[in-house]
Every structure is written in structure tokens, then in C-alpha cells.
Design a protein around this motif. Structure first.
Motif, PDB file in Angstrom:
ATOM      1  N   ASP A 138      -5.664   8.428 -10.651  1.00  0.00           N
ATOM      2  CA  ASP A 138      -5.888   7.118 -10.063  1.00  0.00           C
ATOM      3  C   ASP A 138      -6.923   7.060  -9.191  1.00  0.00           C
ATOM      4  N   SER A 177       0.023  -7.425 -14.530  1.00  0.00           N
ATOM      5  CA  SER A 177       0.875  -6.012 -14.694  1.00  0.00           C
ATOM      6  C   SER A 177       0.101  -5.267 -15.719  1.00  0.00           C
ATOM      7  N   LYS A 178      -0.082  -5.805 -16.926  1.00  0.00           N
ATOM      8  CA  LYS A 178      -0.561  -5.476 -18.219  1.00  0.00           C
ATOM      9  C   LYS A 178      -1.900  -4.756 -17.809  1.00  0.00           C
ATOM     10  N   LYS A 238      -1.919  -1.772 -15.291  1.00  0.00           N
ATOM     11  CA  LYS A 238      -1.404  -0.246 -15.996  1.00  0.00           C
ATOM     12  C   LYS A 238      -2.401   0.072 -16.971  1.00  0.00           C
ATOM     13  N   SER A 239      -3.090  -0.696 -17.253  1.00  0.00           N
ATOM     14  CA  SER A 239      -4.296  -0.017 -18.300  1.00  0.00           C
ATOM     15  C   SER A 239      -5.235   0.773 -17.468  1.00  0.00           C
ATOM     16  N   HIS A 278      -1.447   4.215 -13.105  1.00  0.00           N
ATOM     17  CA  HIS A 278      -0.100   4.552 -13.301  1.00  0.00           C
ATOM     18  C   HIS A 278       1.034   4.791 -12.061  1.00  0.00           C
ATOM     19  N   GLU A 311       2.393   4.143  -8.190  1.00  0.00           N
ATOM     20  CA  GLU A 311       3.133   3.043  -7.199  1.00  0.00           C
ATOM     21  C   GLU A 311       2.655   3.763  -5.858  1.00  0.00           C
ATOM     22  N   LEU A 346      -0.340   0.081  -7.756  1.00  0.00           N
ATOM     23  CA  LEU A 346      -0.294  -1.044  -8.669  1.00  0.00           C
ATOM     24  C   LEU A 346       0.350  -2.069  -7.879  1.00  0.00           C
TER      25      LEU A 346
END
Length: 591
Positions: free
Chosen positions: A148, A223-224, A227-228, A231, A233, A236
């Protein structure tokens, strides 16, 4: 104490008081022939007043409160503590407005926040900082995911490209296929409507992938989308907060992708030096310098409409005065404007039906808190005290940006939303955005003490907020949540000002407490805002315009609705100059 900031605030205040006194000494406002009356002294109304007055229009601004600014105000609610009582950070203000109105010369100044956000986790050990410094962000994100951290700069570039696609639409009246007087649009108006569309068409040809991604974001849930990319937290959940602020929706709700984009259009969020009211004072200073008259503590009871011609002719105040004008701009939200201020029978029933059905649901509860010390968060060891004072913590990076509480992960945000929407009650574990602007602007609080704002979601509008015990119980719940992350917070509270959705409606005139003057849902954007056929700031009543956040491009302290509306009004004033004295008509045509 920051004496420079305090001195600037004092000078600006004295300048405005002097201007208001000059206005009061002139001919009574009800005996003046006005070009434009603006209902409401919120930031959009002041922006419109500034642009109109600079073009030599005779402008009167009427504000029902004693303090200017609408939701962008600074108020001393507790002696020595100055709060940005409603809106509390700035990013969306259009740079064209800052430049064209020369706001810096009128006292407007912002304070950059670095770090910009801080998300402590409920384990009391972990936390995430985000900052304008991308390399610093990568280091922070890498604590949770190296993958990330690598993707984060790419995500920022992607968002920036999408912002460039949509940003031109912010500065023009929308193209509205149902606008019933399109034949009367000037060539300049037609070009302004089509220009943003041409920009989008050009971009779609040169970058089909970005256009596809733009529309996917527009119709998707945040959210979608997030998340693309990621991943881990709490990255996010921290990013997702921009998609649900002020919105009765969760990260899984379709359309929150656009709300996310809306909140990143302005770039990095900052504090206004002296609080949000300093921005409104700067705008007022520009307006009165250009010749506008601003009168506070004046409630507009109704908008006056000529029964024979069906045109606006002015306003009536609560004290019974009739003030006449060639046009009226309403900075109030659409429901208040059309359902309360306009006389019965003056608007088509079909139009009124659409206004009644607008989504104004608000999830917002705001608490302004005076503290005798800065909060200490469990995830940090105690640092040195403020200049050797044994009981006062020095301001650290965790105090300078937006502090996200109760949002360790996306599921916590979604659960808080569903708890409110499904059971029609305040969230058992609310989501809190906490800001402590006095950590970077010491003029806002006494030495060693602090002001904090708690922007809380989710709550229903029609909960029994009139019951003081019910309201206090919710405040206590919020304070307990903060206490979980920062032990000792509750005992540091000197006093507070709690604003439920009904208080936001009562104090600031925000119908149902909606901070955006209507939801930023896809069916209430662009040429559908406030309703189809009337998105170009004009209304079914000739001479009546809407210039607040209920018009395109929507909510936030952007000033765009006020600026865009003023352009439309000036064109109409020129077009309708016949019938005026030669001197007044020539003055209008010279603009």
C-alpha cells in the motif's frame, strides 16, 4: 499569544465596524433603489455581493444573525475561546476567488497542517499519520503494508487526474437541457455551458481509461474504489472519511465515490487564521469596500413578488419593512427559499413538489469544546511540557491535523451508519473528526489551553434533541469515546457548545441540519441541482436567483455558487437595463 494574528483580527474587525457605521449613516435601506438584495450573509452571499458591487451594482446584504458568515463563523462562545462554530477547515475555496477579490489584502490567511491527519487505533499502541509529504506518508503506511505504501503516490496521481476532469465544471453554470429559456442565452453563456463539456470530450478522446475510471468512481461506493487500491487498515478507513462527511451514507453506499472526489478537489485542507469567520470578514471587507451595504440582525420574512408581472420586486423584513430591488439572490437553502420565503402561489406546483422531495437528511452533530489542556493520546509517550509548565502538554504532530476517532477500519464506519439508519437512533459508537486549531493558531485560546471541534456522525434529525437529558447523554457518549483514545480528556473540559441537527437548523438556518444545503447524491448534482430546468441559478420567478450551496456545484466553503451566480445576475441586469435612467443604464452596460 500570537500578537500578530490578534492584531490582524482587531484591524479587520475595526475596518468592518467602520464600514457598517458608514452604511448605517446613509439613506435608509428601504428608501434606496437596489440592483440586488442578497438574503443571507453566508460566504456564498458575500462572494456574490463582492463581485456584483465591484461591477458597480447597488447591493444590499441582509443577515439574520448578529454575526456574518453563515456557517463560516468564528464565535467566542466561552470567554477567551474562539471557535469555528460550524465549518472548521478550508480547502475548497476557489483559487480564482482568492486572486480576483485579493482576499489576502483583506486579512485572509491560511495555516497549513502538517501532518494533515492522525488516526489513533483503539489498541492504544498503533496510529497512522498522513501528510502533504508523500515520502512521510509512505513511511507511515508501510507500518501496515509495504504494498500500500508503494501504491499511495500512484493513488494521489490518479485522484489528481480525475480532479482535473471535473474541476472546470465547478466554475460555470451547468448545461441544463430542460432550461426553458435557452434561446435567450447569450453567446458567452452558451460557450460557458459547453466549455466544460468540450473539456470532458477532449479528455475522453485522449484518455479513455481515465474517463472510464472517472465514471466508475462517480457511480461507485467509496469502499469498492479504495479497496481496488489498498487492503490495509487504517489507511482505508482514514481515506474513506472524506466520502461520508456530512452525508447520511456509509462507505458501502453507491455515490459516495463522488463525495470522496468532491472533498479532495481543493487539495490539502488547512486552518483559516483566526477561525473560519476570518474568511467571511475578509469577504465582507471586499464587498463594503466595493460599495455594498451589509446589515446584520435583520430577518427577511418573505420575498416580494409583483402579482401582475410575476417578477421579484424585493423583500419584506420581519419588522415590517418593504425593501425594493431589481433582483433578489437567496443564499438560503432551496427548501427554505422556495417553501418558506416565497409567497404562496408564486411558484409552479410541479416545481414545489420536486423541492419538497429533495434529500436533506443530515447525520451531523457538532460539539465545540474549551479545554484546559491539550489531550494526551495513549499511543504516544508523554513529551515535555509547554515551556516548563508542569500540567500542560506541548503541542505535537498529533494535535495539528484532523484526528479520526472510532474509525479504526471500514467496518466500524459502516456499522455506525447502519446503526443510525436502520434503528433510527444515534450511533452507539459514533464516528468523530476532532480538530484542535489552537495547536497551530494560539490566538484562538488562552495560553496553555485549547479549543477543539468534534464533528460527529451518525445521528438522525428527528431524534428527541429537545430533551436535554437525551442530548447530554449523547454528548457524554462522544466524550467517552474520545476518553478511550485520550485518557484525561473529560476532566480537561471547561465547557462546550453542542449542536444537534435541529440546532444547526435553528442557529444557522440549515434545513434538517444539512451542511451542504441538500445531499451531494448523484440525483442532486450538476444540472439536477437543485432540480432539473433550474440549475443555472435562475428560478421560476424572474429576478429571483439562488446563490448558496443548494445550487451547483454544491456544499463546502468553495464560494463557487456565489461567484457563478453573480455572473448570471450581471448578464441579466445588463439585458434588462431598459427602463432605468440613462445614468444607471449606462453604468450597468459599462460593466
Amino acid at each position: 499569544m500570537n500578537t500578530l494574528g490578534k492584531a490582524c483580527r482587531t484591524v479587520l474587525k475595526e475596518r468592518l465596524q467602520s464600514a457598517f457605521k458608514r452604511s448605517a449613516s446613509q439613506t435608509p435601506i428601504e428608501k434606496t433603489e437596489w440592483d440586488a438584495i442578497i438574503v443571507g450573509g453566508g460566504h456564498n452571499g458575500l462572494v456574490a455581493a463582492s463581485y456584483l458591487a465591484k461591477k458597480r451594482a447597488k447591493v444590499l446584504v441582509l443577515e439574520r444573525r448578529k454575526v456574518l458568515g453563515g456557517a463560516a463563523v468564528t464565535e467566542e462562545l466561552i470567554a477567551g475561546f474562539h471557535f469555528s462554530r460550524a465549518s472548521y477547515v478550508q480547502s475548497l475555496l476557489r483559487p480564482e476567488i482568492v486572486k480576483e477579490l485579493k482576499l489576502a489584502k483583506h486579512g485572509y490567511s491560511v495555516i497549513a497542517r502538517n501532518p494533515s491527519s492522525f488516526t489513533p487505533l483503539s489498541d492504544g499502541k498503533s496510529y497512522l499519520f498522513l501528510s502533504p509529504d508523500v515520502e512521510f506518508c509512505k513511511e507511515q503506511i508501510a507500518k501496515f503494508s509495504n504494498e500500500d505504501a508503494t501504491k499511495y503516490p500512484q493513488y494521489l496521481q490518479w485522484l489528481s487526474k480525475l480532479c482535473r476532469l471535473v474541476e472546470p465544471f465547478f466554475d460555470e453554470a451547468p448545461y441544463d437541457a430542460l432550461y426553458d429559456d435557452i434561446s435567450r442565452l447569450t453567446l458567452a453563456e452558451k460557450w460557458s455551458s459547453y466549455r466544460a463539456g468540450f473539456h470532458l470530450l477532449r479528455e475522453s478522446v485522449s484518455s479513455r481509461r481515465e474517463m472510464t475510471e472517472f465514471f466508475e468512481l462517480l457511480f461507485s461506493n467509496s469502499s469498492k474504489t479504495l479497496k481496488s487500491w489498498f487492503h490495509s487498515e487504517p489507511l482505508l478507513s482514514t481515506l474513506a472519511t472524506d466520502s461520508i462527511i456530512g452525508t447520511m451514507a456509509g462507505p458501502d453506499t453507491p455515490g459516495t465515490g463522488y463525495v470522496l472526489l468532491h472533498h479532495v478537489l481543493g487539495g490539502d485542507w488547512s486552518y483559516v487564521r483566526g477561525g473560519m469567520g476570518s474568511l467571511s470578514q475578509s469577504l465582507a471587507s471586499v464587498a463594503v469596500e466595493a460599495g455594498a451595504v451589509i446589515q446584520t440582525d435583520t430577518v427577511v420574512k418573505s420575498i416580494l413578488v409583483d402579482e401582475i408581472q410575476g417578477k421579484v420586486k424585493g423583500v419584506e423584513t420581519m419588522d415590517g419593512r418593504s425593501i425594493f430591488s431589481r433582483c433578489v439572490l437567496s443564499n438560503a437553502d432551496p427548501k427554505r427559499t422556495f417553501l418558506t420565503l416565497c409567497p404562496k402561489g408564486s411558484l409552479p406546483e410541479e416545481f414545489l413538489s420536486k423541492i419538497r422531495n429533495l434529500d436533506f437528511r443530515s447525520p451531523v452533530f457538532k460539539i465545540n469544546v474549551a479545554l484546559n489542556k491539550l489531550p494526551h493520546f495513549r499511543c504516544f509517550p508523554k513529551r515535555q511540557t509547554f515551556e516548563g509548565e508542569p500540567t500542560t502538554l506541548a503541542a505535537g504532530p498529533e494535535h495539528k491535523g484532523t484526528i479520526h476517532l472510532g474509525s479504526d477500519n471500514l467496518n466500524m464506519i459502516e456499522k455506525a451508519y447502519k446503526d443510525c439508519s436502520a434503528h433510527h437512533r444515534p450511533s452507539a459508537v459514533p464516528i468523530v473528526e476532532m480538530t484542535i486549531p489552537s495547536a497551530v493558531d494560539p490566538t484562538l485560546a488562552p495560553r496553555g489551553q485549547a479549543v477543539a471541534g468534534l464533528f460527529v456522525q451518525y445521528v438522525p434529525y428527528d431524534a428527541p434533541w429537545e430533551d436535554n437529558n437525551f442530548k447530554k447523554a449523547f454528548v457524554d457518549r462522544v466524550f467517552s469515546l474520545v476518553e478511550d483514545y485520550a485518557p484525561g480528556f473529560i476532566e480537561s473540559v471547561i465547557g462546550y457548545d453542542a449542536l444537534s441537527p435541529k440546532d444547526l437548523e435553528r442557529v444557522f438556518g440549515l434545513t434538517e441540519g444539512n451542511i451542504f444545503h441538500g445531499a451531494l447524491s448523484l440525483d442532486q448534482l450538476y444540472s439536477l441541482r437543485p432540480v432539473a430546468g433550474y440549475s443555472r441559478y435562475r428560478t421560476p420567478i424572474p429576478g429571483l436567483y439562488i446563490c448558496g450551496s443548494g445550487a451547483h456545484p454544491g456544499g463546502g466553503v468553495s464560494g463557487a455558487p456565489g461567484r457563478n451566480c453573480s455572473k448570471v445576475v450581471l448578464r441579466d441586469l445588463k439585458r434588462n437595463a431598459e427602463g432605468l435612467s440613462l445614468q444607471r443604464a449606462f453604468s450597468l452596460w459599462k460593466r
